[in-house]
Each structure stands twice: as C-alpha cells, then as structure tokens.
Design a protein around this motif. Structure first.
Motif, PDB file in Angstrom:
ATOM      1  N   VAL A 145       0.805  -1.235   0.000  1.00 32.34           N
ATOM      2  CA  VAL A 145       0.000   0.000   0.000  1.00 32.34           C
ATOM      3  C   VAL A 145       0.834   1.279   0.000  1.00 32.34           C
ATOM      4  O   VAL A 145       0.539   2.212  -0.748  1.00 32.34           O
ATOM      5  CB  VAL A 145      -0.981   0.016   1.197  1.00 32.34           C
ATOM      6  CG1 VAL A 145      -1.884   1.249   1.145  1.00 32.34           C
ATOM      7  CG2 VAL A 145      -1.842  -1.244   1.210  1.00 32.34           C
ATOM      8  N   HIS A 165      -0.948   4.821   6.304  1.00 33.49           N
ATOM      9  CA  HIS A 165      -0.781   6.271   6.174  1.00 33.49           C
ATOM     10  C   HIS A 165      -0.431   6.913   7.515  1.00 33.49           C
ATOM     11  O   HIS A 165      -1.212   7.698   8.063  1.00 33.49           O
ATOM     12  CB  HIS A 165      -2.062   6.897   5.620  1.00 33.49           C
ATOM     13  CG  HIS A 165      -2.317   6.548   4.187  1.00 33.49           C
ATOM     14  ND1 HIS A 165      -1.600   7.112   3.154  1.00 33.49           N
ATOM     15  CD2 HIS A 165      -3.186   5.688   3.612  1.00 33.49           C
ATOM     16  CE1 HIS A 165      -2.035   6.618   2.005  1.00 33.49           C
ATOM     17  NE2 HIS A 165      -2.990   5.746   2.255  1.00 33.49           N
ATOM     18  N   HIS A 169      -8.951   3.704   6.602  1.00 32.97           N
ATOM     19  CA  HIS A 169      -7.732   3.556   5.804  1.00 32.97           C
ATOM     20  C   HIS A 169      -6.695   4.622   6.156  1.00 32.97           C
ATOM     21  O   HIS A 169      -5.506   4.453   5.867  1.00 32.97           O
ATOM     22  CB  HIS A 169      -8.119   3.644   4.321  1.00 32.97           C
ATOM     23  CG  HIS A 169      -6.982   3.538   3.369  1.00 32.97           C
ATOM     24  ND1 HIS A 169      -6.431   2.334   2.990  1.00 32.97           N
ATOM     25  CD2 HIS A 169      -6.279   4.494   2.713  1.00 32.97           C
ATOM     26  CE1 HIS A 169      -5.446   2.546   2.127  1.00 32.97           C
ATOM     27  NE2 HIS A 169      -5.326   3.848   1.941  1.00 32.97           N
ATOM     28  N   HIS A 190      -9.142   8.402   2.168  1.00 30.31           N
ATOM     29  CA  HIS A 190      -8.012   9.302   2.418  1.00 30.31           C
ATOM     30  C   HIS A 190      -8.394  10.632   3.056  1.00 30.31           C
ATOM     31  O   HIS A 190      -9.226  11.367   2.523  1.00 30.31           O
ATOM     32  CB  HIS A 190      -7.275   9.571   1.096  1.00 30.31           C
ATOM     33  CG  HIS A 190      -6.647   8.338   0.548  1.00 30.31           C
ATOM     34  ND1 HIS A 190      -6.984   7.792  -0.659  1.00 30.31           N
ATOM     35  CD2 HIS A 190      -5.713   7.519   1.089  1.00 30.31           C
ATOM     36  CE1 HIS A 190      -6.280   6.690  -0.845  1.00 30.31           C
ATOM     37  NE2 HIS A 190      -5.507   6.501   0.185  1.00 30.31           N
ATOM     38  N   HIS A 233       0.663   4.029  -3.406  1.00 32.68           N
ATOM     39  CA  HIS A 233       1.367   5.154  -2.804  1.00 32.68           C
ATOM     40  C   HIS A 233       2.882   4.951  -2.757  1.00 32.68           C
ATOM     41  O   HIS A 233       3.372   3.827  -2.804  1.00 32.68           O
ATOM     42  CB  HIS A 233       0.900   5.359  -1.358  1.00 32.68           C
ATOM     43  CG  HIS A 233      -0.573   5.499  -1.208  1.00 32.68           C
ATOM     44  ND1 HIS A 233      -1.262   6.606  -1.628  1.00 32.68           N
ATOM     45  CD2 HIS A 233      -1.501   4.659  -0.687  1.00 32.68           C
ATOM     46  CE1 HIS A 233      -2.544   6.457  -1.358  1.00 32.68           C
ATOM     47  NE2 HIS A 233      -2.723   5.280  -0.791  1.00 32.68           N
TER      48      HIS A 233
HETATM   49 FE   LIG Z   1      -4.189   4.927   0.669  1.00 28.17          FE
END
Ligand SMILES: [Fe+2]
Length: 478
Positions: free
Chosen positions: A127, A173, A222, A289, A467
C-alpha cells in the motif's frame, strides 16, 4: 455494458512478475530540474495469480517495490518483490497462504480451526512506503510493516512494534510531525474488548501510546487526520463485529457492514495529553483518504475525500477492473468543520465538485496547517479509471487538470523546490501507464502549472498501484 467496455484501463491490472534488480538507465525526454536528486520509492500489488488461484481484489496482490532514482538529469529504474512471508509462502507452496483484504486462503477444516486461534497477519505490504523512524518501510493495513533497503530494495524484516502497541489492524498512512520528530498512527486491537490505540513512533525509535479509545464495533479506517496539535480518528460507518473476523470464514473486508444510521463519527484527540477533546457526528459518508486538517479559529477543519457509501470497495474487485467496466463511485474533496468546544454541529462543504483520489499536499510545510493546494488523480471521462492529474485550489475551488487520452497516471507525489517561495513551487512525480504503448513512464510535472517537464520511459508496464514517497539524496546517506 460490461461486455463492451468503453475504456481500456484493464491493462493496468495485469501481473508484472519480472523484477529489475539491477538499475537500468531510462531514456528521458524533456528536462529534469537539476535540483531533483533522490529516489521515488513506491509499492504496489504486482502479482495477482498464485498457482491456479487469482486474488479477488486490487488491494490483495503480492507487493513489488519500485524505485525511480533521479540525479543529474538522468533516471534509473529498479524493482523487486517484497520478500514477505506471504510472498515466500506463495512462491514455495504455489498456493495463497495468507489472508489478504478480500481474499482468504483455501483451508482444510483443521486449517480453519487453527486460523481461529492463531490468525496469521499478512505482511504483504503493497500500500505505501514511508521514511519511518529513519528507515525505509513498506506498509499494508496490518501491524506488520516491512523494512527494506532503499538502495537495493532488499527486504530486511518486520518493523517491530512494542508489545504494548499490539493489535491487528493499522493504517498505511502514518502522519509525520516534524516539530515533535515522530510519526503518529493508530492500531486497532480486536478482542472481547476492542480498542483503537493512537500511537507515537519517534525518530529515535521510542514508541508510546498517546490514547486508547474503546470501541464495540471497529470501523474500517484507511487513514486518519492530523492537525498541528490534534489527531482525528474518523469512524466511517463501515463496521465489523470482531468475532466475525475470527469465525465467519469470510475474507477480511467482507465482514464489515455498511450502517449509515451510525453517521460519520469524528474523535479529536490532543497529541500531547492524549485527551479526547470532542466526539462529533456528521451525516454518513465513506472515505479512504484524509487530505489535511488544521485549526480554523475555534473549529477544526478536516479535509477528506468522501464517497456517499462504501460501494467503491466493491468496484475495485479485480475481475471487474480487468473488464474495464465503468467506475461509477467517485470521491470528492470535502471539508468538515468541527467546533472544538461545546456541542455545535459539524458542517460540511464540497471544496471542488470533481472526482479526486490519491491526494497529496505540500506535506513538509503544510501538514496540519492552513493550506491551499491539493494534487491528486482525477477522472476526465465519466466512468473511466483515474485518467488525469488534478490540482485543486482549496480556497477558491479552482481546478486545473493534466490529461492525455490513453494515459493513466498514478498518485502525484509533490517534491518541493529547494528554493521554494510558494506552496506549489516544486514538481509532481507520477508513474503513468500508456495503454497504446503498453508501458509505463515516470512523468514530471511543474506542480504550479501542471506543465509537463520530462518523461522517463520504464522498460515495461507497471500495474496500477497506490502510494509512495520521495526520499531525497540526503536522507539516503544512512
Ligand atoms: Fe491509501
């Protein structure tokens, strides 16, 4: 309509099984800025077939690391599979052995019972890639990030979380706080009494819990938000009963239920005290996101790419994507204003009414602070996959776009110019798939104007991925 796809993007979901371990020089057209020195490191699903089985979902494929190294006007490319346990088991046995986002291994009855008591978390980190506690680390959504060499792309092993931070699910993230020299992330610990733990991971390697939030039915999150002094957990109403994850026998995400009556719940926590400042609810929506968050007078502005519901997850199953079927669920840049005191309601506003995903900002100078520009991938032709790069002025709602037919760009990573004066003074780096030529290239755009500056052609097509980040040369010295 499914039999006659109007689009050709399905080519971006073919497996790439060939590694390029020794860096190859790429032909460059145009001119790269002389100051642009470092590596764009990315990860993404690359192998979707194991033996006779195919993974179900885009998010499931076995991870490959990619590096575009830029220096002195030239570009080299290298790639290597992430040698996770999930990858090695697949290579050794010819079978899918680890459960992924939407794929479960075929298990014998004994295997199913064993999995209930000793679930194996996947370490297939497909990811994101970050500089995490001063190491290059690849992430998936479990607590098994993987360290790797930014020079050789060799896998080095699991990034170790302290026992106190234990849990199963996390995000790919993490946020970086330069002032406090640490990353923040959350870890969800599923059990009889489930918890979200907000955690701090220092550049010095020290790890500690910032806050614990009990939760009965955890949300699929996420990402999360971060202002200068707050962390924002945004519970989308896609929730799971932890016991189902153990007993249902279904793949991970298929245990989650869309319950819009719960609304969208924000938990705002102070970074330094761990104090829960406010929990506030807005109308239900879904998102992957967060874009940014900042204090705006006595309110917190939280920018998220929102969807009306979670159907986008269903539209990203591999068989559907490979058929180039139209994609009808699109995300929109949305600002929530959450009063920090009292119980005044949350307000929401669309900042620009165009499809947007894979958002980036000038993170080094604007993360957690008032900001103006968002770059991301957009959709020019309705129903198409992400087919353009957009720049949104969050103050005015103005949208600029880079689009050329047959080209499918990935996440545009912003790299600031070393002499930057403006927020958008720098370049965007995006890996683009050219459908006609069946290969990918690294695209360099002027981040202010979206004018094309250069391309560097990769030796083959690179499957669509998620990403990555730019690691400047100075950061690679260790
Ligand atoms: Fe993402």
């Amino acid at each position: 309509m499914l039999n006659q796809p109007a689009f050709a993007y399905g080519a971006g979901f073919r497996s790439l099984t060939e590694e390029t371990r020794d860096p190859v020089a790429l032909p460059v057209t145009g001119k790269l800025p002389t100051w642009l020195k470092g590596s764009l490191l990315r990860t993404g699903p690359s192998k979707f077939e194991v033996g006779t089985r195919t993974y179900n979902h885009w998010f499931d494929g076995l991870a490959m690391l990619h590096r575009f190294a830029l220096a002195d006007g030239g570009v080299t490319y290298a790639s290597r599979f992430l040698e996770s346990k999930a990858f090695r088991a697949a290579e050794t046995t010819g079978k899918i052995t680890y459960a992924e986002f939407a794929t479960d291994p075929c298990r014998t009855l004994f295997g199913r019972v064993a999995a209930i008591f000793n679930p194996k978390l996947t370490d297939n980190c497909c990811v994101n890639v970050c500089d995490y506690a001063r190491e290059a680390v690849a992430f998936t959504e479990t607590t098994m990030p993987m360290r790797f060499s930014p020079d050789t792309l060799k896998t080095l092993g699991v990034f170790g979380y302290r026992r106190a931070l234990k849990g199963q699910v996390s995000t790919a993230h993490p946020h970086y706080d330069a002032k406090r020299a640490c990353h923040y992330n959350y870890i969800a610990d599923f059990g009889m009494k489930s918890l979200y733990r907000l955690c701090r991971i220092g550049d010095d390697g020290k790890q500690r819990i910032v806050a614990r939030l009990p939760v009965a039915r955890p949300s699929y999150m996420h990402s999360f938000g971060m202002s200068e002094d707050h962390l924002v957990l945004t519970e989308f109403p896609l929730v799971v009963s932890p016991i189902d994850l153990r007993l249902s026998g279904k793949p991970f995400i298929q245990n989650y239920r869309w319950e819009p009556e719960r609304g969208l719940v924000f938990h705002i926590v102070e970074k330094d005290t761990g104090k829960l400042v406010r929990t506030a609810t807005a109308e239900a929506s879904f998102g992957f996101h967060h874009v940014n968050a900042f204090v705006d007078h006595d309110r917190l502005a939280v920018d998220v790419i929102t969807y009306p519901d979670a159907s986008i997850i269903d539209q990203l199953y591999l068989a559907r994507l490979r058929s180039s079927a139209p994609i009808t669920a699109t995300g929109t840049l949305t600002r929530f204003h959450i009063p920090l005191t009292g119980d005044a309601p949350v307000t929401r506003r669309i900042l620009a009414d165009v499809p947007l995903e894979l958002p980036r900002i000038n993170y080094a100078t604007r993360a957690g602070k008032p900001y103006r520009y968002v770059w991301g991938t957009g959709v020019q032709s309705q129903g198409d996959f992400l087919d353009s790069i957009v720049k949104i002025d969050a103050e005015t709602g103005t949208v600029a776009r880079w689009h050329l037919a047959g080209l499918y760009p990935g996440e545009p990573v912003f790299v600031p110019s070393p002499s930057a004066e403006g927020e958008d003074d720098g370049v965007l780096l995006s890996v683009v798939l050219d459908i006609a030529k069946q290969h990918s290239f690294l695209l360099v755009l002027d981040a202010a104007s979206l004018a094309e500056m250069a391309r560097a052609e990769a030796p083959h097509a690179i499957p669509f991925h998620f990403h990555g980040n730019f690691f400047p040369v100075a950061a690679q010295a260790t």
